[in-house]
Design a protein around this motif. Structure first.
Motif, PDB file in Angstrom:
ATOM      1  N   UNK A  26       0.816  -1.209   0.000  1.00 35.46           N
ATOM      2  CA  UNK A  26       0.000   0.000   0.000  1.00 35.46           C
ATOM      3  C   UNK A  26       0.852   1.263   0.000  1.00 35.46           C
ATOM      4  N   UNK A  27       0.465   2.208  -0.855  1.00 32.33           N
ATOM      5  CA  UNK A  27       1.054   3.548  -0.869  1.00 32.33           C
ATOM      6  C   UNK A  27       0.090   4.541  -0.217  1.00 32.33           C
ATOM      7  N   UNK A  28      -1.203   4.410  -0.521  1.00 28.04           N
ATOM      8  CA  UNK A  28      -2.212   5.261   0.118  1.00 28.04           C
ATOM      9  C   UNK A  28      -3.545   4.537   0.126  1.00 28.04           C
ATOM     10  N   UNK A  29      -4.383   4.898   1.083  1.00 27.94           N
ATOM     11  CA  UNK A  29      -5.712   4.298   1.215  1.00 27.94           C
ATOM     12  C   UNK A  29      -6.686   5.369   1.692  1.00 27.94           C
ATOM     13  N   UNK A  58      -5.048   7.100   4.787  1.00 32.55           N
ATOM     14  CA  UNK A  58      -3.803   6.449   5.212  1.00 32.55           C
ATOM     15  C   UNK A  58      -2.752   6.663   4.145  1.00 32.55           C
ATOM     16  N   UNK A  59      -1.573   7.082   4.561  1.00 31.04           N
ATOM     17  CA  UNK A  59      -0.456   7.265   3.644  1.00 31.04           C
ATOM     18  C   UNK A  59       0.753   6.505   4.168  1.00 31.04           C
ATOM     19  N   UNK A  60       1.431   5.783   3.273  1.00 27.11           N
ATOM     20  CA  UNK A  60       2.638   5.045   3.643  1.00 27.11           C
ATOM     21  C   UNK A  60       3.830   5.656   2.917  1.00 27.11           C
ATOM     22  N   UNK A  61       4.766   6.195   3.687  1.00 31.25           N
ATOM     23  CA  UNK A  61       5.991   6.754   3.128  1.00 31.25           C
ATOM     24  C   UNK A  61       7.059   5.671   3.183  1.00 31.25           C
ATOM     25  N   UNK A  62       7.345   5.057   2.029  1.00 34.33           N
ATOM     26  CA  UNK A  62       8.288   3.949   2.004  1.00 34.33           C
ATOM     27  C   UNK A  62       9.732   4.419   2.048  1.00 34.33           C
ATOM     28  N   UNK A  63       9.957   5.722   1.955  1.00 35.83           N
ATOM     29  CA  UNK A  63      11.317   6.255   2.129  1.00 35.83           C
ATOM     30  C   UNK A  63      11.679   6.329   3.606  1.00 35.83           C
ATOM     31  N   UNK A  85       5.318   2.871  12.513  1.00 31.65           N
ATOM     32  CA  UNK A  85       6.276   2.319  11.559  1.00 31.65           C
ATOM     33  C   UNK A  85       5.605   1.321  10.623  1.00 31.65           C
ATOM     34  N   UNK A  86       6.001   1.345   9.363  1.00 24.50           N
ATOM     35  CA  UNK A  86       5.513   0.365   8.394  1.00 24.50           C
ATOM     36  C   UNK A  86       6.371  -0.897   8.463  1.00 24.50           C
ATOM     37  N   UNK A  87       5.906  -1.952   7.780  1.00 22.15           N
ATOM     38  CA  UNK A  87       6.669  -3.191   7.666  1.00 22.15           C
ATOM     39  C   UNK A  87       6.589  -3.658   6.218  1.00 22.15           C
ATOM     40  N   UNK A  88       7.571  -4.420   5.731  1.00 19.48           N
ATOM     41  CA  UNK A  88       7.514  -4.911   4.351  1.00 19.48           C
ATOM     42  C   UNK A  88       6.250  -5.732   4.090  1.00 19.48           C
ATOM     43  N   UNK A  89       5.673  -5.550   2.916  1.00 17.06           N
ATOM     44  CA  UNK A  89       4.473  -6.280   2.543  1.00 17.06           C
ATOM     45  C   UNK A  89       3.203  -5.741   3.146  1.00 17.06           C
ATOM     46  N   UNK A  90       3.244  -4.537   3.724  1.00 15.71           N
ATOM     47  CA  UNK A  90       2.074  -3.965   4.379  1.00 15.71           C
ATOM     48  C   UNK A  90       0.940  -3.747   3.380  1.00 15.71           C
ATOM     49  N   UNK A  91      -0.253  -4.185   3.756  1.00 19.99           N
ATOM     50  CA  UNK A  91      -1.440  -4.032   2.921  1.00 19.99           C
ATOM     51  C   UNK A  91      -2.577  -3.503   3.776  1.00 19.99           C
ATOM     52  N   UNK A  92      -3.369  -2.568   3.266  1.00 20.36           N
ATOM     53  CA  UNK A  92      -4.540  -2.075   3.994  1.00 20.36           C
ATOM     54  C   UNK A  92      -5.705  -3.032   3.795  1.00 20.36           C
TER      55      UNK A  92
END
Length: 238
Positions: free
Chosen positions: A95-98, A113-118, A134-141
């Motif tokens: 996910x990048x945004x939801x 929801x916004x995911x900043x992968x940087x 914090x995000x984690x790899x493979x994160x999906x909304x």
């Protein structure tokens, strides 16, 4: 069934509470449109239309629009719209945004929801100020979950432990294939794999024919209002 429970369960639409980590999917995205009948207590109350299409810049848009067409859902003007932008990373969606919005005559609700992968940060805002974690790899909304789990099943997975972006944190959820059933829905009859959540007591079942469709042919959730979604049609392409 109260008006608030009807709105809550109807607005859930296809927002299944699970997703798939990066290692599960082995295909690339393919655009589609899937239409579902939404029922409550055995009575049809609405329609849900799910689409996947390219969004440019290597991203994809997955949307779920649910509309009340009869009964209390129609009387209250209950409609929900969920739209996710995701990137295709390690053969799976991330996910990048939801964006979620539910509108009805007596209330409305929204979430961004916004995911900043940087920076590996998730920001969630429901209009009362942002929350970060914090995000984690493979994160999906929750919106892209039906697609992600379908890819996992197509790859032969029978049980999964999943990172899901919720309001305040990443929640690990576990699902398993609990059996195989013959399922009859408006789109036809299918030999389907029944998926159930194993880390929660909520009554939840979803049926998939993963080699045919990457989304469920049927979803039943008795917690909060006996909401059932059944596939009416599926079309490849934009």
């Amino acid at each position: 069934m109260t008006q608030s429970n009807t709105l809550r369960t109807f607005a859930a639409g296809l927002a299944l509470a699970f997703s798939a980590p990066a290692a599960f999917a082995a295909t690339t995205p393919a655009a589609f449109t899937a239409t579902y009948q939404v029922s409550q207590g055995g009575q049809a109350i609405g329609e849900a239309v799910v689409t996947l299409k390219p969004a440019g810049d290597g991203q994809w848009e997955y949307s779920n629009q649910t509309k009340g067409t009869s009964g209390l859902a129609a009387a209250l003007g209950a409609n929900s719209n969920e739209t996710t932008r995701f990137r295709w990373n390690n053969n799976a969606p991330e996910t990048v945004s939801y964006d979620y919005r539910m509108d009805a005559a007596i209330k409305s609700k929204q979430r961004h929801t916004n995911v900043n992968w940087t920076t590996n940060q998730v920001t969630v805002d429901e209009g009362k100020g942002p929350m970060n974690y914090a995000s984690v790899p493979g994160l999906v909304d929750r919106n892209t979950a039906p697609y992600a789990i379908g890819l996992a099943l197509r790859a032969g997975k029978q049980s999964v432990s999943l990172p899901v972006a919720v309001k305040r944190n990443v929640e690990t959820q576990t699902f398993k294939v609990a059996g195989k059933d013959t399922v009859k829905v408006p789109a036809g009859s299918f030999q389907a794999e029944r998926v159930e959540r194993s880390d929660d007591t909520k009554a939840f079942s979803a049926w998939y024919a993963p080699q045919k469709y990457p989304v469920p042919v049927k979803l039943a959730q008795s917690d909060g209002g006996n909401l059932t979604l059944e596939l009416v049609s599926y079309k490849n392409g934009n």
